[in-house]
Design a protein around this motif. Structure first.
Motif, PDB file in Angstrom:
ATOM      1  N   GLN A 154     -27.820 127.640  84.425  1.00 26.26           N
ATOM      2  CA  GLN A 154     -28.327 127.461  85.962  1.00 26.26           C
ATOM      3  C   GLN A 154     -28.257 125.775  86.185  1.00 26.26           C
ATOM      4  N   ASN A 155     -28.220 125.446  87.645  1.00 27.17           N
ATOM      5  CA  ASN A 155     -28.308 123.988  88.096  1.00 27.17           C
ATOM      6  C   ASN A 155     -27.313 123.255  87.382  1.00 27.17           C
ATOM      7  N   ASN A 156     -26.128 123.007  87.690  1.00 23.77           N
ATOM      8  CA  ASN A 156     -25.019 122.349  86.928  1.00 23.77           C
ATOM      9  C   ASN A 156     -25.254 121.017  86.878  1.00 23.77           C
ATOM     10  N   GLY A 157     -25.645 120.505  85.786  1.00 24.84           N
ATOM     11  CA  GLY A 157     -25.849 119.000  85.596  1.00 24.84           C
ATOM     12  C   GLY A 157     -27.205 118.750  85.084  1.00 24.84           C
ATOM     13  N   LEU A 158     -28.163 119.648  85.269  1.00 23.40           N
ATOM     14  CA  LEU A 158     -29.339 119.496  84.776  1.00 23.40           C
ATOM     15  C   LEU A 158     -29.642 119.247  83.254  1.00 23.40           C
ATOM     16  N   PRO A 159     -28.858 120.483  82.700  1.00 19.73           N
ATOM     17  CA  PRO A 159     -29.175 120.482  81.137  1.00 19.73           C
ATOM     18  C   PRO A 159     -28.829 119.031  80.451  1.00 19.73           C
ATOM     19  N   GLU A 160     -27.429 118.583  80.804  1.00 20.94           N
ATOM     20  CA  GLU A 160     -26.984 117.293  80.242  1.00 20.94           C
ATOM     21  C   GLU A 160     -27.976 116.202  80.771  1.00 20.94           C
ATOM     22  N   ALA A 161     -28.936 116.532  81.920  1.00 23.70           N
ATOM     23  CA  ALA A 161     -29.802 115.216  82.223  1.00 23.70           C
ATOM     24  C   ALA A 161     -31.103 115.432  81.622  1.00 23.70           C
ATOM     25  N   GLY A 162     -31.191 116.315  80.559  1.00 19.09           N
ATOM     26  CA  GLY A 162     -32.399 116.310  79.662  1.00 19.09           C
ATOM     27  C   GLY A 162     -33.542 117.491  79.979  1.00 19.09           C
ATOM     28  N   ASP A 163     -33.002 118.515  80.851  1.00 17.16           N
ATOM     29  CA  ASP A 163     -33.539 119.775  81.014  1.00 17.16           C
ATOM     30  C   ASP A 163     -33.830 120.649  79.833  1.00 17.16           C
ATOM     31  N   ARG A 197     -34.139 116.499  90.980  1.00 17.79           N
ATOM     32  CA  ARG A 197     -34.421 116.667  92.435  1.00 17.79           C
ATOM     33  C   ARG A 197     -32.789 116.664  93.012  1.00 17.79           C
ATOM     34  N   ALA A 198     -32.321 115.291  92.769  1.00 16.58           N
ATOM     35  CA  ALA A 198     -31.277 114.965  93.550  1.00 16.58           C
ATOM     36  C   ALA A 198     -30.024 115.586  93.008  1.00 16.58           C
ATOM     37  N   ARG A 199     -29.963 116.047  91.753  1.00 13.67           N
ATOM     38  CA  ARG A 199     -29.190 116.822  91.103  1.00 13.67           C
ATOM     39  C   ARG A 199     -28.879 118.246  91.790  1.00 13.67           C
ATOM     40  N   TRP A 200     -30.387 118.641  91.883  1.00 14.23           N
ATOM     41  CA  TRP A 200     -30.210 120.229  92.364  1.00 14.23           C
ATOM     42  C   TRP A 200     -29.771 120.091  93.933  1.00 14.23           C
ATOM     43  N   GLU A 201     -30.372 118.959  94.675  1.00 18.88           N
ATOM     44  CA  GLU A 201     -29.772 118.924  96.232  1.00 18.88           C
ATOM     45  C   GLU A 201     -28.342 119.008  95.970  1.00 18.88           C
ATOM     46  N   PHE A 235     -21.675 117.240  69.335  1.00 17.69           N
ATOM     47  CA  PHE A 235     -22.766 117.453  68.659  1.00 17.69           C
ATOM     48  C   PHE A 235     -23.789 117.913  69.630  1.00 17.69           C
ATOM     49  N   GLY A 236     -24.138 119.238  69.987  1.00 22.73           N
ATOM     50  CA  GLY A 236     -25.083 119.741  70.860  1.00 22.73           C
ATOM     51  C   GLY A 236     -26.419 120.322  70.445  1.00 22.73           C
ATOM     52  N   MET A 237     -27.276 120.613  70.757  1.00 20.90           N
ATOM     53  CA  MET A 237     -28.417 121.286  70.188  1.00 20.90           C
ATOM     54  C   MET A 237     -28.254 122.553  69.379  1.00 20.90           C
ATOM     55  N   CYS A 238     -27.499 123.585  69.645  1.00 19.38           N
ATOM     56  CA  CYS A 238     -27.052 124.613  69.170  1.00 19.38           C
ATOM     57  C   CYS A 238     -25.654 124.716  68.204  1.00 19.38           C
ATOM     58  N   GLY A 239     -25.015 123.890  68.407  1.00 21.51           N
ATOM     59  CA  GLY A 239     -23.684 123.963  67.703  1.00 21.51           C
ATOM     60  C   GLY A 239     -22.762 122.617  68.246  1.00 21.51           C
ATOM     61  N   ARG A 240     -21.536 122.751  68.180  1.00 24.85           N
ATOM     62  CA  ARG A 240     -20.389 122.152  68.413  1.00 24.85           C
ATOM     63  C   ARG A 240     -19.993 122.527  69.895  1.00 24.85           C
ATOM     64  N   LEU A 241     -19.817 121.612  70.889  1.00 25.95           N
ATOM     65  CA  LEU A 241     -19.584 121.845  72.211  1.00 25.95           C
ATOM     66  C   LEU A 241     -18.350 121.416  72.751  1.00 25.95           C
ATOM     67  N   ASP A 242     -17.639 122.502  73.376  1.00 22.76           N
ATOM     68  CA  ASP A 242     -16.459 121.928  74.629  1.00 22.76           C
ATOM     69  C   ASP A 242     -17.234 121.929  75.894  1.00 22.76           C
ATOM     70  N   THR A 243     -17.161 120.924  76.527  1.00 29.28           N
ATOM     71  CA  THR A 243     -17.967 120.791  77.884  1.00 29.28           C
ATOM     72  C   THR A 243     -16.752 120.379  78.966  1.00 29.28           C
ATOM     73  N   TYR A 244     -17.106 120.464  80.311  1.00 28.81           N
ATOM     74  CA  TYR A 244     -16.536 120.369  81.328  1.00 28.81           C
ATOM     75  C   TYR A 244     -17.158 119.291  82.371  1.00 28.81           C
ATOM     76  N   HIS A 245     -16.730 118.076  82.597  1.00 30.57           N
ATOM     77  CA  HIS A 245     -17.292 117.434  83.797  1.00 30.57           C
ATOM     78  C   HIS A 245     -16.899 117.833  85.165  1.00 30.57           C
ATOM     79  N   LEU A 246     -17.641 118.596  85.858  1.00 30.79           N
ATOM     80  CA  LEU A 246     -17.526 119.215  87.155  1.00 30.79           C
ATOM     81  C   LEU A 246     -18.003 118.368  88.331  1.00 30.79           C
ATOM     82  N   GLU A 247     -18.539 117.441  88.048  1.00 29.37           N
ATOM     83  CA  GLU A 247     -19.401 116.566  89.354  1.00 29.37           C
ATOM     84  C   GLU A 247     -18.126 116.313  90.205  1.00 29.37           C
ATOM     85  N   ASP A 248     -17.001 115.865  89.695  1.00 28.99           N
ATOM     86  CA  ASP A 248     -15.917 115.297  90.583  1.00 28.99           C
ATOM     87  C   ASP A 248     -14.632 116.409  90.847  1.00 28.99           C
ATOM     88  N   ALA A 249     -15.324 117.669  90.752  1.00 30.32           N
ATOM     89  CA  ALA A 249     -14.378 118.964  90.800  1.00 30.32           C
ATOM     90  C   ALA A 249     -13.831 118.870  92.423  1.00 30.32           C
TER      91      ALA A 249
END
Length: 262
Positions: free
Chosen positions: A115-124, A203-207, A248-262
């Motif tokens: 949930q809330n694209n971007g928040l997990p990578e911002a430390g949630d 909050r800014a990311r959620w907005e 290297f993520g918390m639970c394993g090796r991650l393939d991730t997408y940068h969607l902020e500029d989609a």
């Protein structure tokens, strides 16, 4: 919580809304985040292989199992400790506050929805480290940081923090099974204090994410109600490949997408 901001000027009719808003939210549906996860196969002190126990404070999380077998162990104030098997085709999701630990029995791979694209990578997320590591943001950051440098050093750091979190998770589980909710409640308080300095950014990311996606749907409903379907001509398709592979993520090796500029 503040009311979502309406991007229109007061009294502005639907047909005068911006083309950008009419075209719809640019991110993934509902502003979810998506990644591919190969769960760690490192053995922990209890003999189980897998990831780092942690919780999220504002984001629900879901797993779609694509390969292998394993389980997710969860710990919550309301439901206590539970183990949910994971196998291909399985779908599991849980709400903020659920401490979770992935266990890899045999090549476990998942698509992770957040949930809330971007928040997990911002430390949630806060790992279940033992209490001495949760006293302040600086102490916690030193314990969980993955350094820049050779992959072997990154792997060693990821494994060390995983082992610390498993130690803390075991203590929380044991206390709960003995009828003592105090340690889990103390962990909740410590986690909330650790993330408090980041809340303005969250909050800014959620907005700009989930709140914006919901507003745009509301605008489209208004336009349809007014008999205006012109925004449908602004439809667009987007496609992406992972921007980062094998992180290297918390639970394993991650393939991730940068969607902020989609």
């Amino acid at each position: 919580m503040e009311e979502p901001r309406d991007p229109r000027e007061p009294g502005e009719p639907p047909q005068h809304r911006t083309r950008e808003a009419a075209a719809g939210f640019a991110g993934l549906p509902g502003a979810v985040a998506v990644s591919h996860l190969a769960v760690y196969d490192w053995e922990a002190a209890d003999g189980l292989r897998g990831g780092t126990p942690h919780l999220h404070l504002t984001c629900s999380e879901g797993y779609v199992v694509t390969a292998g077998r394993g389980a997710v162990q969860t710990l919550a104030a309301a439901g206590g400790f539970a183990t949910t098997p994971l196998e291909p085709g399985g779908l599991v999701w849980f709400t903020p506050g659920t401490v979770h630990r992935l266990v890899n029995d045999d090549g476990l791979r998942l698509v992770v929805l957040m949930q809330n694209n971007g928040l997990p990578e911002a430390g949630d997320a806060v790992l279940t480290l033992p209490p001495p590591y949760l006293t302040d943001p600086e102490t916690y950051a030193r314990a969980v940081r993955i350094p820049e440098g050779p992959e072997a050093e990154q792997a060693a750091a990821a494994r060390r923090r995983r082992d610390l979190a498993v130690e803390g998770f075991a203590a929380l589980r044991a206390a709960g099974e003995h009828g003592d909710p105090g340690p889990l409640r103390a962990f909740h308080r410590a986690a909330a204090a650790l993330v408090r300095p980041r809340l303005a950014d969250w909050r800014a990311r959620w907005e700009a994410g989930a709140a914006d996606a919901a507003r745009r749907t509301g605008e489209q409903l208004d336009r349809l109600g007014a008999g205006d379907s012109a925004y449908l001509a602004e439809a667009r398709l987007r496609a992406r490949l992972p921007d980062v592979r094998g992180r290297f993520g918390m639970c394993g090796r991650l393939d991730t997408y940068h969607l902020e500029d989609a």
